[in-house]
Design a protein around this motif. Structure first.
Motif, mmCIF file in Angstrom:
data_model
loop_
_atom_site.group_PDB
_atom_site.id
_atom_site.type_symbol
_atom_site.label_atom_id
_atom_site.label_comp_id
_atom_site.label_asym_id
_atom_site.label_seq_id
_atom_site.Cartn_x
_atom_site.Cartn_y
_atom_site.Cartn_z
ATOM 1 N N UNK A 1 22.153 15.530 -22.126
ATOM 2 C CA UNK A 1 21.827 14.193 -22.642
ATOM 3 C C UNK A 1 21.750 14.222 -24.171
ATOM 4 N N UNK A 2 21.168 15.277 -24.721
ATOM 5 C CA UNK A 2 21.116 15.415 -26.180
ATOM 6 C C UNK A 2 22.499 15.481 -26.800
ATOM 7 N N UNK A 3 23.401 16.208 -26.176
ATOM 8 C CA UNK A 3 24.765 16.282 -26.693
ATOM 9 C C UNK A 3 25.456 14.925 -26.584
ATOM 10 N N UNK A 4 25.239 14.222 -25.483
ATOM 11 C CA UNK A 4 25.837 12.894 -25.326
ATOM 12 C C UNK A 4 25.349 11.925 -26.382
ATOM 13 N N UNK B 1 26.221 9.075 -31.532
ATOM 14 C CA UNK B 1 25.616 8.616 -32.778
ATOM 15 C C UNK B 1 26.257 9.170 -34.041
ATOM 16 N N UNK B 2 27.032 10.230 -33.927
ATOM 17 C CA UNK B 2 27.628 10.835 -35.118
ATOM 18 C C UNK B 2 28.541 9.832 -35.813
ATOM 19 N N UNK B 3 29.317 9.154 -35.058
ATOM 20 C CA UNK B 3 30.197 8.123 -35.580
ATOM 21 C C UNK B 3 30.347 7.069 -34.498
ATOM 22 N N UNK B 4 30.525 5.840 -34.891
ATOM 23 C CA UNK B 4 30.678 4.792 -33.890
ATOM 24 C C UNK B 4 31.872 5.134 -32.998
ATOM 25 N N UNK B 5 31.651 5.254 -31.699
ATOM 26 C CA UNK B 5 32.747 5.660 -30.816
ATOM 27 C C UNK B 5 33.728 4.524 -30.548
ATOM 28 N N UNK B 6 34.907 4.907 -30.108
ATOM 29 C CA UNK B 6 35.920 3.915 -29.778
ATOM 30 C C UNK B 6 35.614 3.238 -28.445
ATOM 31 N N UNK B 7 34.736 3.811 -27.670
ATOM 32 C CA UNK B 7 34.331 3.240 -26.394
ATOM 33 C C UNK B 7 32.838 3.478 -26.195
ATOM 34 N N UNK B 8 32.146 2.574 -25.546
ATOM 35 C CA UNK B 8 30.714 2.804 -25.310
ATOM 36 C C UNK B 8 30.447 3.900 -24.294
ATOM 37 N N UNK B 9 31.480 4.384 -23.634
ATOM 38 C CA UNK B 9 31.307 5.407 -22.608
ATOM 39 C C UNK B 9 31.440 6.828 -23.148
#
Length: 105
Positions: free
Chosen positions: A18-21, A26-34
């Motif tokens: 969960x921490x890695x996820x 959060x590192x960069x806005x992802x291209x997908x919320x998944x």
């Protein structure tokens, strides 16, 4: 020695996943919320595979530390490999962030 994954080892692997996820999300806005949940699931699968399949026959003298049946270092390595492959693949195949794409009129 019997490597049965107990609740403490399973809980630790879930917490790290969960921490890695969250970190991947959060590192960069992802291209997908998944991206975060998929990265966490893949970290969990890679860590579980490395701990319980690849190093299942290793003894206490060969691998350290073992936390309630979880080969900790090996689980970290397996999770890192699986999780990083998914995150990098999603970044390359996703084509960047959703905010960078043109919107339909």
């Amino acid at each position: 020695m019997q490597l049965d994954l107990g609740f403490a080892g399973l809980g630790l692997l879930i917490a790290i996943s969960v921490g890695f996820g969250l970190l991947a999300h959060l590192v960069r806005k992802p291209s997908t919320p998944w991206l975060g949940p998929v990265a966490a699931i893949d970290w969990f699968a890679g860590g579980l595979f490395a701990s319980e399949v690849v190093f299942a026959r290793a003894t206490v003298d060969e691998i350290q530390p073992i936390i309630d049946g979880l080969a900790f270092d090996e689980a970290l390595l397996g999770g890192l490999i699986a999780g990083a492959l998914v995150v990098v693949g999603a970044r390359l195949l996703g084509g960047g962030r959703a905010a960078d794409r043109p919107r339909a009129a």
